[in-house]
Design a protein around this motif. Structure first.
Motif, PDB file in Angstrom:
ATOM      1  N   ILE A 207       0.229 -49.522 -14.095  1.00  0.00           N
ATOM      2  CA  ILE A 207       1.775 -50.050 -14.157  1.00  0.00           C
ATOM      3  C   ILE A 207       2.397 -49.376 -13.297  1.00  0.00           C
ATOM      4  CG2 ILE A 207       1.445 -50.727 -16.736  1.00  0.00           C
ATOM      5  CD1 ILE A 207       3.411 -48.067 -17.274  1.00  0.00           C
ATOM      6  N   GLY A 208       2.168 -48.040 -12.787  1.00  0.00           N
ATOM      7  CA  GLY A 208       2.774 -47.338 -11.789  1.00  0.00           C
ATOM      8  C   GLY A 208       2.502 -48.088 -10.457  1.00  0.00           C
ATOM      9  N   GLY A 209       1.457 -48.585 -10.346  1.00  0.00           N
ATOM     10  CA  GLY A 209       0.746 -48.917  -9.017  1.00  0.00           C
ATOM     11  C   GLY A 209      -0.247 -48.025  -8.284  1.00  0.00           C
ATOM     12  N   LEU A 210      -1.347 -48.708  -8.036  1.00  0.00           N
ATOM     13  CA  LEU A 210      -2.538 -48.032  -7.397  1.00  0.00           C
ATOM     14  C   LEU A 210      -2.334 -47.824  -5.890  1.00  0.00           C
ATOM     15  CD1 LEU A 210      -5.143 -49.458  -9.661  1.00  0.00           C
ATOM     16  CD2 LEU A 210      -4.393 -46.999  -9.865  1.00  0.00           C
ATOM     17  N   ARG A 211      -1.318 -48.149  -5.219  1.00  0.00           N
ATOM     18  CA  ARG A 211      -1.390 -48.132  -3.816  1.00  0.00           C
ATOM     19  C   ARG A 211      -0.410 -46.928  -3.233  1.00  0.00           C
ATOM     20  NH1 ARG A 211      -1.433 -54.196  -1.537  1.00  0.00           N
ATOM     21  NH2 ARG A 211      -1.544 -52.753   0.436  1.00  0.00           N
ATOM     22  N   HIS A 212       0.067 -45.990  -4.140  1.00  0.00           N
ATOM     23  CA  HIS A 212       0.839 -45.050  -3.588  1.00  0.00           C
ATOM     24  C   HIS A 212       0.731 -43.891  -4.751  1.00  0.00           C
ATOM     25  CE1 HIS A 212       4.048 -42.676  -2.102  1.00  0.00           C
ATOM     26  NE2 HIS A 212       3.834 -43.189  -1.038  1.00  0.00           N
ATOM     27  N   PRO A 213       0.674 -42.730  -4.536  1.00  0.00           N
ATOM     28  CA  PRO A 213       0.428 -41.726  -5.273  1.00  0.00           C
ATOM     29  C   PRO A 213       1.705 -41.427  -6.214  1.00  0.00           C
ATOM     30  CG  PRO A 213      -0.209 -40.922  -3.343  1.00  0.00           C
ATOM     31  CD  PRO A 213       0.218 -42.221  -2.935  1.00  0.00           C
TER      32      PRO A 213
ATOM     33  N   THR B  25       2.140 -52.691 -30.612  1.00  0.00           N
ATOM     34  CA  THR B  25       1.992 -54.110 -30.220  1.00  0.00           C
ATOM     35  C   THR B  25       3.009 -54.510 -28.987  1.00  0.00           C
ATOM     36  OG1 THR B  25       1.290 -55.015 -32.282  1.00  0.00           O
ATOM     37  CG2 THR B  25       2.025 -56.598 -30.742  1.00  0.00           C
ATOM     38  N   LEU B  26       4.601 -53.849 -29.301  1.00  0.00           N
ATOM     39  CA  LEU B  26       5.595 -53.787 -28.390  1.00  0.00           C
ATOM     40  C   LEU B  26       5.260 -53.127 -27.142  1.00  0.00           C
ATOM     41  CD1 LEU B  26       8.620 -54.783 -27.744  1.00  0.00           C
ATOM     42  CD2 LEU B  26       9.033 -52.479 -28.717  1.00  0.00           C
ATOM     43  N   ILE B  27       4.474 -52.127 -27.143  1.00  0.00           N
ATOM     44  CA  ILE B  27       4.080 -51.471 -26.256  1.00  0.00           C
ATOM     45  C   ILE B  27       3.048 -52.157 -25.333  1.00  0.00           C
ATOM     46  CG2 ILE B  27       2.895 -49.303 -25.330  1.00  0.00           C
ATOM     47  CD1 ILE B  27       3.850 -47.810 -27.779  1.00  0.00           C
ATOM     48  N   GLY B  28       1.865 -52.690 -25.788  1.00  0.00           N
ATOM     49  CA  GLY B  28       0.944 -53.613 -25.265  1.00  0.00           C
ATOM     50  C   GLY B  28       1.533 -54.691 -24.546  1.00  0.00           C
ATOM     51  N   VAL B  29       2.614 -55.528 -25.212  1.00  0.00           N
ATOM     52  CA  VAL B  29       3.191 -56.511 -24.709  1.00  0.00           C
ATOM     53  C   VAL B  29       4.077 -56.170 -23.392  1.00  0.00           C
ATOM     54  CG1 VAL B  29       5.029 -58.419 -25.130  1.00  0.00           C
ATOM     55  CG2 VAL B  29       3.119 -58.058 -26.813  1.00  0.00           C
ATOM     56  N   THR B  30       4.853 -55.238 -23.461  1.00  0.00           N
ATOM     57  CA  THR B  30       5.574 -54.697 -22.329  1.00  0.00           C
ATOM     58  C   THR B  30       4.717 -54.462 -21.304  1.00  0.00           C
ATOM     59  OG1 THR B  30       6.965 -53.703 -23.975  1.00  0.00           O
ATOM     60  CG2 THR B  30       7.506 -53.206 -21.685  1.00  0.00           C
ATOM     61  N   LEU B  31       3.595 -53.780 -21.324  1.00  0.00           N
ATOM     62  CA  LEU B  31       2.937 -53.309 -20.468  1.00  0.00           C
ATOM     63  C   LEU B  31       1.976 -54.604 -19.752  1.00  0.00           C
ATOM     64  CD1 LEU B  31       1.053 -50.217 -21.846  1.00  0.00           C
ATOM     65  CD2 LEU B  31       2.957 -50.372 -20.191  1.00  0.00           C
ATOM     66  N   LEU B  32       1.799 -55.356 -20.764  1.00  0.00           N
ATOM     67  CA  LEU B  32       1.281 -56.729 -20.148  1.00  0.00           C
ATOM     68  C   LEU B  32       2.366 -57.546 -19.209  1.00  0.00           C
ATOM     69  CD1 LEU B  32      -0.968 -58.707 -20.340  1.00  0.00           C
ATOM     70  CD2 LEU B  32      -0.032 -59.825 -22.436  1.00  0.00           C
ATOM     71  N   ILE B  33       3.717 -57.494 -19.698  1.00  0.00           N
ATOM     72  CA  ILE B  33       4.708 -58.116 -18.744  1.00  0.00           C
ATOM     73  C   ILE B  33       4.814 -57.479 -17.557  1.00  0.00           C
ATOM     74  CG2 ILE B  33       7.106 -58.469 -18.568  1.00  0.00           C
ATOM     75  CD1 ILE B  33       6.975 -58.858 -21.798  1.00  0.00           C
ATOM     76  N   ILE B  34       4.665 -55.979 -17.662  1.00  0.00           N
ATOM     77  CA  ILE B  34       4.916 -55.315 -16.334  1.00  0.00           C
ATOM     78  C   ILE B  34       3.766 -55.668 -15.195  1.00  0.00           C
ATOM     79  CG2 ILE B  34       4.841 -53.025 -15.339  1.00  0.00           C
ATOM     80  CD1 ILE B  34       6.063 -52.023 -17.728  1.00  0.00           C
TER      81      ILE B  34
ATOM     82  N   PRO C 266       2.097 -57.246 -10.065  1.00  0.00           N
ATOM     83  CA  PRO C 266       0.639 -56.888  -9.892  1.00  0.00           C
ATOM     84  C   PRO C 266       0.363 -55.799  -9.245  1.00  0.00           C
ATOM     85  CG  PRO C 266       1.140 -59.096  -8.990  1.00  0.00           C
ATOM     86  CD  PRO C 266       2.528 -58.527  -9.486  1.00  0.00           C
ATOM     87  N   ARG C 267       1.184 -55.410  -8.193  1.00  0.00           N
ATOM     88  CA  ARG C 267       1.147 -54.019  -7.394  1.00  0.00           C
ATOM     89  C   ARG C 267       1.843 -52.807  -8.114  1.00  0.00           C
ATOM     90  NH1 ARG C 267       2.749 -53.197  -2.492  1.00  0.00           N
ATOM     91  NH2 ARG C 267       4.309 -54.810  -2.426  1.00  0.00           N
ATOM     92  N   GLY C 268       2.212 -53.048  -9.680  1.00  0.00           N
ATOM     93  CA  GLY C 268       2.690 -51.981 -10.475  1.00  0.00           C
ATOM     94  C   GLY C 268       4.148 -51.748 -10.105  1.00  0.00           C
TER      95      GLY C 268
END
Lengths: 328, 257
Positions: free
Chosen positions: A249-255, A283-292, A297-299
């Protein structure tokens, strides 16, 4: 200069934030961010997703628990000046061993191998009492004292976590510009070509994993001081998935994505329970992460970059429009 | 008893009865190739003839299933790729295989470090690093002097081919394997490539796979033709072009040159 702009407000945070926010939100986010940084480093620069980063952090934590003060009467207490370097050394070695085992693997196979290592270590800690104290693990773990000040004091601990995070980010930034760092990125892009210019693959791959082990181990030590305990739960599937989630969710393209993801994760993990009942907050955590993940897509770091770029383009476009209007 | 030297000097490349099997299928079989130091040799053959497989076996990307490979008298049949590179072997790939996330200078820097050493350093690269200077010199030689700080991902197809050749020229190679270096180049870019190949030092032995017969014949002193993984003909370009078998399987087919 750019780093100072971000670092200065964070360093001044203790003036405004209370103990809860300093320790349980920001310090925790920094610790998780550091461990996630080790995964993001591997993903960004070696092109490999490793599930063993929580394991490397756990190894440093266990070593520190074993050689540090604890209340379970297991281990041999050493001064922190010895225990901390040993803990870091063991996390580096564990990283190197994982790298050596996974050196020929990429994609799903690297994920499976590192996951297998992580799960094997989890069961090993549960079954081995003489070193890991089995399922119970270690409790009553203390952080070092400097003079009259305990490092676990909220403000000091937060500043320590911030300092370690900044130092590790600076180390990553320097390392990837070194010849070895460039070689690691070359391995990510074209392994066969790396060999075809005369460089064997094993050394850069093992070095990348070992460096990631150092980063994870640093986070593992801070985590032990934060939790004041460590057990097999700390190296189980939960933390493994948490670290992956934070990195993605943070993004894998920058430290820096690791820390952005960690803040988002900790905020959700802490406050989701305030919005829905105890049974459904996961469930709320999961849904929020899914939306992010779906919207960015690049975090979150990628979303930030896109927003800044769009803002910049809009501003440039506006200026250009203004100029063209003036000229007409 | 095979002859392993010419005028008392070892061959730059001495391939004896080499084969490579994938399962039950022999991609190349019983290939023998002797290339003198400084010689320019073209490898011709239709698609699927085994040309690139032969290169992969010579470089060590694929281990040979049979036969022996010697470079300048040294048996490298089972040597790892890096050892062959250290012994002077370089290659280009048919489809440019490059480090897209790095710049041209960084890519060539690693090519220099791969042979000269220095890639193990973990401190940030200094701008006055000797290997970096050599990399920049190499970029100019490959015609990429204006693209030194460009990211490889953003280079044009022709520039990527030039960078491939730049990588192969790092640190004075003695044996160059060029796998279709002109593939995909525009008519305007091809003469530049031919010129670059013509200006290679005489001491470098070059083995070239090339579908562009003009480039192959202009730059080569001898030709080996492969067909279905086996050697079909060998000799000067003129002799080979007159060969009836070669004409039947290769020249007389789709090739229009």
């Amino acid at each position: 200069m750019r780093a100072t702009v971000f670092l200065l407000p964070l360093a001044l945070l203790p003036i405004f934030a209370n103990e809860f926010w300093l320790v349980h939100i920001f310090s925790r986010a920094l610790i998780l961010g550091i461990i996630a940084l080790s995964l993001t480093f591997l993903a960004t620069y070696l092109g490999v997703v490793s599930f063993a980063q929580a394991t490397m952090a756990g190894i440093a934590g266990y070593v520190l628990a074993y050689f540090g003060p604890n209340t379970v009467d297991v281990g041999h207490e050493l001064p922190f000046a010895a225990a901390i370097p040993i803990a870091l050394l063991m996390s580096v070695l564990s990283g190197a061993v994982v790298g050596l085992i996974a050196r020929r693997s990429q994609g799903i196979y690297a994920i499976m191998i590192t996951l297998a290592i992580a799960v094997a270590f989890f069961y090993f800690t549960r079954q081995n009492y003489s070193f890991f104290n089995g399922w119970t693990g270690f409790s009553g773990l203390r952080s070092p004292q400097i003079g009259d000040t305990a490092l676990r004091t909220p403000v000091v601990f937060y500043l320590l976590c911030l300092g370690v995070a900044a130092l590790l980010l600076a180390m990553v930034s320097g390392f990837v510009r070194s010849p070895m760092g460039l070689t690691i990125q070359a391995v990510r892009d074209a392994r066969r070509r790396v060999q075809a210019i005369g460089i064997p693959l094993t050394t850069p791959i093992v070095s990348a994993y070992a460096f990631a082990g150092f980063i994870a181990g640093s986070g593992g030590i801070l985590n032990v001081w934060y939790q004041e305990r460590i057990s097999s739960f700390s190296v189980g599937l939960g933390p493994i998935v948490d670290i992956l989630t934070i990195s993605v969710i943070g993004g894998l393209r920058h430290p820096s994505g690791a820390f952005i993801g960690a803040v988002a994760f900790v905020l959700l993990d802490t406050f989701a329970i305030d919005f829905v009942d105890r049974e459904r907050f996961n469930t709320l955590i999961g849904v929020t992460l899914l939306i992010i993940v779906l919207l960015a897509p690049r975090g979150l770091r990628g979303l930030w970059d896109d927003t800044v770029a769009r803002f910049g383009n809009a501003r440039d476009g506006g200026e250009n429009t203004g100029k063209s209007q003036q000229s007409t | 008893m095979p002859v392993n030297t010419i005028n008392g000097e070892p061959y730059a490349l001495d391939v004896q009865g080499v084969g490579r099997r994938f399962g039950e299928f022999w991609a190349i079989e019983d290939v023998t190739l002797k290339v003198r130091p400084g010689e320019r040799r073209a490898i011709l053959g239709p698609n699927g003839a085994g040309k690139t497989t032969l290169f992969n076996v010579i470089t060590g990307d694929f281990p040979a299933s049979s036969g022996t490979i010697r470079m300048f008298g040294l048996d490298v049949t089972t040597a790892p790729v890096e050892k062959r590179i250290a012994h002077g072997l370089r290659r280009t790939y048919q489809h440019a295989l490059l480090f897209d996330g790095l710049t041209v200078a960084e890519t060539l820097f690693l090519a220099v470090c791969g042979v000269a050493g220095g890639w193990r350093k973990i401190l940030p690269l200094r701008r006055d690093d000797e290997n970096r200077d050599r990399a920049i010199e190499l970029a100019h030689r490959a015609g990429l002097g204006d693209q030194i700080d460009h990211q490889v991902e953003l280079l044009s197809h022709g520039q990527r081919r030039q960078l491939e050749i730049g990588l192969a020229l790092a640190e004075d190679p003695t044996l160059l394997l060029l796998d279709e270096p002109a593939a995909g180049l525009s008519p305007a870019e091809r003469p530049k490539l031919a010129e670059l190949l013509r200006t290679l030092p005489d001491s470098v032995a070059v083995v070239l796979i090339e579908h562009d017969m003009d480039i192959a014949l202009q730059t080569s002193q001898s030709v080996t033709v492969l067909h279905n993984g086996r050697m079909l003909a060998e000799g000067t370009p003129q002799d080979v072009m007159k060969d009836a078998d070669v004409h039947r399987v290769y020249v007389g087919g789709s090739h229009g040159h």
